[in-house]
Design an enzyme around this catalytic site. Structure first.
Site, short mmCIF file in Angstrom:
data_model
loop_
_atom_site.label_atom_id
_atom_site.label_comp_id
_atom_site.label_asym_id
_atom_site.label_seq_id
_atom_site.Cartn_x
_atom_site.Cartn_y
_atom_site.Cartn_z
N GLU A 290 0.84 -1.21 0.00
CA GLU A 290 0.00 0.00 0.00
C GLU A 290 0.87 1.26 0.00
O GLU A 290 0.56 2.24 -0.67
CB GLU A 290 -0.94 -0.02 1.20
CG GLU A 290 -2.01 -1.09 1.06
CD GLU A 290 -2.93 -1.18 2.26
OE1 GLU A 290 -2.42 -1.33 3.38
OE2 GLU A 290 -4.16 -1.09 2.08
N GLU B 23 -3.80 -9.52 3.68
CA GLU B 23 -4.62 -9.23 4.86
C GLU B 23 -5.72 -10.25 5.11
O GLU B 23 -6.04 -10.59 6.25
CB GLU B 23 -5.26 -7.83 4.72
CG GLU B 23 -4.31 -6.67 4.99
CD GLU B 23 -3.42 -6.32 3.82
OE1 GLU B 23 -3.41 -7.07 2.82
OE2 GLU B 23 -2.72 -5.30 3.91
#
Ligand SMILES: NC(=O)c1ccc[n+]([C@@H]2O[C@H](COP(=O)([O-])OP(=O)(O)OC[C@H]3O[C@@H](n4cnc5c(N)ncnc54)[C@H](O)[C@@H]3O)[C@@H](O)[C@H]2O)c1
Length: 699
Positions: free
Chosen positions: A104, A124
């Site tokens: 990210e 995740e």
């Protein structure tokens, strides 16, 4: 030393993150990035910026220990907002793995340059959450939903080459990575013009916006069965937001989903397993500097159900493996299955022809036991008979190299007794694989009384090399996993006698989240196996034994607890079995009554937890977390319930104790009475999570 530093390469600022071991984005790293980025922005002599990492990897994720605690600013989103406001090109220089928050961060940069072989992903979902730093909104904008969706839903990374093809990275730097990234940054600065911000690029989503049904098609094509898990559904929701909402609203939806999931029970359970898996590798009395023995060739004895799968594990990891069998026919049969397994994987696109050929090229086959002399490690997977195992280990002792590790894949037998058949018991241990061995990740490593530390270390290292999750356990009947399963099997039979039917019992457990219940599992494994063991030990299970006496051995005979039609593996309830069960209840004088799902689950799972407590008392498992890892990776326990011991804490030990006491009273089965450790923890208001390492002997 600061975890983030800034240096200059002429007119390019190089920001370096140095937070070993994996450059996790802990608070100090985020704060350091804010400071150094502001410095680079405000320094008129700086024309471009590179973000690189020291050590073995780029940022491999958020700092998981911060999850679920109050957030300390700056957040990753703050860092990314600053990145996107930078008036100078910023290039992420990626090596090793850019995972989760790391990817990210890179997606917040204008450009990404990667070293060959690096891997990029958003894992995740494996922790029961969704990305929380904009990953779900930026990744589809950059590489399209067709590619982003499976990455986010599977959590699996892609490699640099694939990332380049997808447009996730702009360049692969073959030489020095930082130098390559600096040169790239300088070129970008020279080129001038508007800097690309992923948040602004909408063209990859235009087609989906025009036709929302396309998104449903992607969901249908990629969403696997998620059985009770919250995170996949949330991930779909926020990915849909990427199409349906403006960027900032999409970000907010992602953040809300993240916050909800990260404080939920499922993610807590999945994080528990993440840490427990790593903890399980720590063996307190194993010297840190112990050197594993070198493994260049493996020998597997037996090419049956287990031997075939185990030998594939070695070939898959690039380790040459010789399979020894009793006859050519058995070898042909075994190798037929091995080849078919590889061909099926190839058909599904999991393997190229060249990869399959190279793996098959690593196998050797023989009926000549002397081939054992080449082995650095031997895994014995012959029939489960003590006399045979002893004979085999006696022969191994005479032929194998002095340094060879000698392992048995026995499910129940006493590893110490097997070791005594050799003159080198210190080289012997159990390496208990799970069926199908080429698929299931658990490896119970059974440490014998005399197993040498370097032999144990070798088994752990080999386990990791072949992609398993090794967990060290001590010697007892059935070790950890099967011993607890036995406690369940006794109650499962008892439930049938009291009024339940096989599909009701199995149904309650599949609803709980297990892939199958005890009776489906029995039919799959073959009911004759445990029947033979019971007969040898003078035990009887009224229902199961009656089925076996009628020739119903499970799937292999087309009939067991269920009926299987035309070679199918689908279990169909059979009225004949119901009659057998009703008759058995009558014979034993047990009054049948309706039994609800909740009772079924408690009756099956609480005795397992009780047995787990005894296993801890005896030091057969080192920690409650090890038991959880064993159940998640070896028995399909739903990861979002965190394993049986974690689940016990979630339910509350006092309640479990009370129920077990009741079960023991009703059945007259004393082994259902709460184990001393369970009773003690319950009385003290503690959970298994509070005990850490068991203090008793280890093996
Ligand atoms: N099946 C399972 O789910 C499972 C799981 C874990 C562990 N195990 C254990 O693994 C071992 C093997 O089980 P399996 O299910 O693969 O059995 P299997 O019957 O499928 O295979 C055993 C193989 O060993 C071969 N064999 C017998 N004697 C031999 C010898 N002297 N030399 C070489 N080969 C010989 C047989 O020909 C047969 O092919 C057992 O100890 C079992 O308890 C089984």
């Amino acid at each position: 030393m600061s975890v983030v530093s800034l240096s200059r390469n002429d007119d390019v600022a190089v920001i370096t993150i140095d937070n070993p071991p994996v450059n996790a984005l802990k608070h100090e790293v985020r704060a350091g990035l804010m400071d150094t980025l502001a410095q680079a922005r405000d320094d008129a002599g700086v024309r471009a910026v590179v973000i690189a990492c020291a050590g073995r990897t780029f940022v491999a994720g958020a700092d998981i220990t911060e999850f679920g605690k109050p957030r300390q600013p700056p957040s990753l989103s703050d860092v990314i907002a600053l990145l996107e406001s930078m008036p100078k090109p910023v290039v992420a220089a990626i090596h090793g793995t850019a995972l989760g928050g790391g990817l990210e961060l890179a997606l917040g940069c204008h450009f990404r340059v990667a070293a060959p072989g690096s891997r990029l992903g958003l894992p995740e979902i494996k922790l029961g959450i969704v990305p929380g730093g904009g990953g779900t909104q930026r990744l589809p904008r950059l590489i399209g939903m067709e590619k982003a969706f499976p990455m986010i839903l599977s959590g699996d990374p892609i490699d640099a080459k694939e990332a380049l093809a997808a447009g996730l990275v702009d360049e692969i730097a073959d030489g020095d990575l930082t130098a390559g990234a600096v040169a790239f940054a300088r070129r970008a600065a020279e080129k001038g013009g508007a800097l690309p911000r992923i948040r602004d690029g909408d063209d990859k989503l235009a087609a989906l916006r025009a036709d929302p049904k396309k998104f449903d098609d992607i969901v249908a094509a990629n969403l696997k069965r998620t059985r009770g898990m919250h995170a996949p559904a949330k991930a779909v929701e926020v990915l849909r937001a990427a199409i349906e909402m403006p960027f900032d609203e999409g970000l907010q939806a992602e953040r809300d989903a993240f916050s909800e999931l990260v404080t939920g029970d499922q993610s807590k359970a999945q994080r528990h397993i993440f840490f427990a898996e790593r903890e399980a590798l720590k063996i307190p009395d194993l010297p840190r500097d112990i050197k594993p023995r070198e493994i260049n060739r493996a020998v597997v004895l037996g090419a049956g159900t287990m031997g075939g799968g185990i030998s594939m594990c070695f070939a898959n990891a690039g380790i040459p493996v010789t399979v020894i069998e009793a006859s050519e026919e058995a070898l042909d049969r075994g190798f037929g299955i091995i080849r078919r397994n590889y061909e099926n994987t190839m058909k599904r696109g999991g393997l190229t022809q060249a990869e399959m050929d190279s793996r098959l090229g690593l196998f050797a086959r023989t009926t000549d036991f002397d081939a054992v002399k080449d082995a650095d490690i031997v895994i014995e997977a012959v029939f489960e008979e003590m006399d045979l195992k002893k004979e085999v280990f006696g022969k191994l002792d005479r032929i194998a190299k002095p340094q060879a590790v000698l392992a048995t894949n026995t499910s129940y037998l006493n590893v110490d007794e097997i070791a005594q058949a050799t003159k080198r018991p210190s080289s012997v241990l159990g390496m208990h694989f799970f069926s199908p061995a080429n698929v299931m990740r658990l490896l119970e490593i059974v440490r014998g009384k005399e197993t040498a530390p370097d032999v144990l270390a070798t088994a752990i290292a080999v386990g990791r090399k072949i992609g398993k999750v090794p967990t060290v356990v001590g010697v007892c009947h059935g070790f950890v996993g099967n011993r607890m399963l036995r406690a369940r099997a006794i109650e499962a039979e008892r439930l049938l006698l009291e009024g339940a039917l096989p599909h009701e019992v199995d149904g309650a457990l599949t609803e709980f989240g297990l892939p199958m219940g005890p009776f489906q599992m029995g039919d799959l494994a073959g009911l004759d196996v445990s029947w033979r063991i019971r007969k040898a030990t003078g035990l009887r299970a009224e229902v199961a034994d009656t089925l076996c006496e009628a020739g119903r051995f499970g799937q292999k005979t087309g009939k067991g607890f269920y009926i299987y039609e035309g070679g199918s593996r689908t279990p169909i309830p059979d009225p004949e079995v119901e009659q057998i069960i009703v008759n058995a209840s009558r014979r034993l004088g047990v009054t049948r009554r309706p039994i609800g799902k909740e009772e079924i689950v408690e009756r099956l799972i609480f005795p397992m937890i009780n047995e787990g407590a005894r296993i801890l008392e005896e030091g057969i498992a080192l920690r409650p977390g090890d038991i959880d890892v064993i159940y998640v990776y070896g028995y399909g326990w739903p990861i979002w319930r965190g394993g049986p011991m974690f689940y016990a804490d979630h339910i509350g030990l006092p309640y479990i104790c009370d129920r077990l006491t009741e079960f023991a009273k009703n059945s007259g089965n004393k082994s259902l009475e709460p184990a001393p450790l369970l009773a003690q923890l319950a009385a003290e208001g503690r959970g298994f999570g509070s005990i850490g390492l068991t203090t008793k002997k280890v093996a």
